[in-house]
Scaffold this active site. Structure first.
Site, short mmCIF file in Angstrom:
data_model
loop_
_atom_site.label_atom_id
_atom_site.label_comp_id
_atom_site.label_asym_id
_atom_site.label_seq_id
_atom_site.Cartn_x
_atom_site.Cartn_y
_atom_site.Cartn_z
N ASN A 9 0.87 -1.18 0.00
CA ASN A 9 0.00 0.00 0.00
C ASN A 9 0.90 1.23 0.00
OD1 ASN A 9 -1.77 2.06 0.51
ND2 ASN A 9 -2.35 1.37 2.58
N TRP A 10 0.97 1.88 -1.16
CA TRP A 10 1.87 3.03 -1.27
C TRP A 10 1.31 4.28 -0.61
CZ3 TRP A 10 4.76 3.35 -6.68
CH2 TRP A 10 5.65 2.28 -6.75
N LYS A 11 0.03 4.25 -0.21
CA LYS A 11 -0.60 5.43 0.40
C LYS A 11 -0.39 6.65 -0.52
CE LYS A 11 -0.07 3.17 4.81
NZ LYS A 11 0.14 3.25 6.25
N HIS A 93 -9.34 1.20 5.21
CA HIS A 93 -8.07 1.40 5.91
C HIS A 93 -8.29 2.38 7.06
CE1 HIS A 93 -3.93 2.52 6.74
NE2 HIS A 93 -3.56 1.45 6.08
N GLU A 95 -6.64 4.78 8.03
CA GLU A 95 -6.38 6.18 7.67
C GLU A 95 -7.59 6.80 6.96
OE1 GLU A 95 -2.69 5.43 5.68
OE2 GLU A 95 -1.76 4.94 7.60
N GLU A 163 -4.96 -4.78 10.71
CA GLU A 163 -3.95 -3.75 10.90
C GLU A 163 -4.20 -3.02 12.21
OE1 GLU A 163 -2.14 -2.69 6.74
OE2 GLU A 163 -3.65 -1.23 7.32
N GLY A 169 3.07 2.27 10.77
CA GLY A 169 4.06 3.32 10.62
C GLY A 169 4.80 3.69 11.89
N SER A 209 3.91 -2.10 10.21
CA SER A 209 5.36 -2.17 10.44
C SER A 209 5.99 -3.50 10.04
CB SER A 209 5.68 -1.84 11.90
OG SER A 209 5.31 -0.50 12.20
N GLY A 230 3.06 -1.09 4.15
CA GLY A 230 3.10 0.31 3.77
C GLY A 230 4.51 0.72 3.37
N GLY A 231 5.21 1.35 4.29
CA GLY A 231 6.53 1.93 4.01
C GLY A 231 7.50 1.00 3.31
#
Ligand code: 13P
Length: 250
Positions: A9-11, A93, A95, A163, A169, A209, A230-231
């Site tokens: 997930n590149w957000k 999600h 977010e 999640e 993150g 993470s 994510g990251g």
């Protein structure tokens, strides 16, 4: 047997320059034994899907509207995503639940739209730190599952991502016992609702993470069929070892 999935997930990260990471990733995994999906920002879906046609990588989206078309300025519908080359869409999600006030009922309507457009719905659930500390985790997850997931889910059209909000993150990861408890609970709920054949095979992802250094341990956990990353999905160098760890898990 449940499909395994390494999803990125590149957000809100990535411009056209980042497409080279996808090419590098595809070149590094020409014949993977697991499914690989990257969900870039909507601006890159069309180009990414064209670039990766014929490779092992699939492209997904990060949200969709519940309607197929209409007067919804700034929104994108599920049929539009499918037309652009997406095969899946992340929904609910934390977010989006937080930044855009998305409720579980809205997530369920979006999931119905995704299914109608032929997209796999990757439905996210997860508790806050306060909810975990109050020992409410399973109640929260159970409520989110009941309200966010539409009827008619199958192992082919639905993925659930657990999640924990406090792990996203932050570099904080639940213990494998904590992941195991929640994933076993989600699996039982899926079987109760959709039966052994479908509910028993809906892929369950862990997210929060995930890195090369902790992936193997997480993938060894019961009822963990992959990760939503994510990251560490933003570069091929970081994501590739996570894919390899999933391929190496029993
Ligand atoms: P991080 O892997 O950056 O913690 O993000 C997890 C996530 O939110 C994936 O959807």
């Amino acid at each position: 047997m449940t499909r395994k999935l390494a999803a990125g997930n590149w957000k809100m990260n990535g411009t056209r320059a980042a497409l080279s990471e996808l090419q590098t990733l595809a070149d590094a995994h020409p014949a993977p034994s697991v499914d690989i999906l990257i969900c870039p920002p909507a601006t890159l879906i069309l180009r990414a899907a064209d670039l990766l046609a014929g490779t092992s990588l699939r492209i997904g989206a990060q949200d969709c509207h519940a309607d197929a078309s209409g007067a919804h300025t700034g929104d994108i519908s599920a049929p539009m995503l499918a037309d652009a080359g997406a095969t899946a869409v992340i929904l609910g999600h934390s977010e989006r639940r937080e930044d855009h006030g998305e409720t579980s009922e809205m997530v369920r309507a979006k999931a119905r739209a995704a299914h109608a457009a032929g997209l796999t719905a990757i439905i996210c659930v997860g508790e806050s730190l306060a909810e975990r500390e109050a020992r409410n985790t399973l109640d929260i997850i159970g409520g989110q599952l009941a309200a966010s997931i539409p009827d008619g889910c199958t192992a082919a059209n639905t993925v659930i991502a657990y999640e924990p909000i406090w792990a996203i993150g932050t570099g904080k990861v639940p213990t494998t016992a904590q992941i195991d408890e929640v994933h076993d609970f989600i699996r039982a709920r899926m079987i109760r609702r959709f039966g052994q054949t479908e509910g028993g095979a809906i892929p369950l992802l862990y997210g929060g993470s995930v890195k090369a250094g902790n992936a193997a341990e997480i993938f060894a956990t019961d009822n963990v069929d992959g990760a939503l990353v994510g990251g560490a999905s933003l570069t091929a160098a970081d994501f590739s070892p996570i894919i390899a760890a999933l391929e190496g898990s029993a």
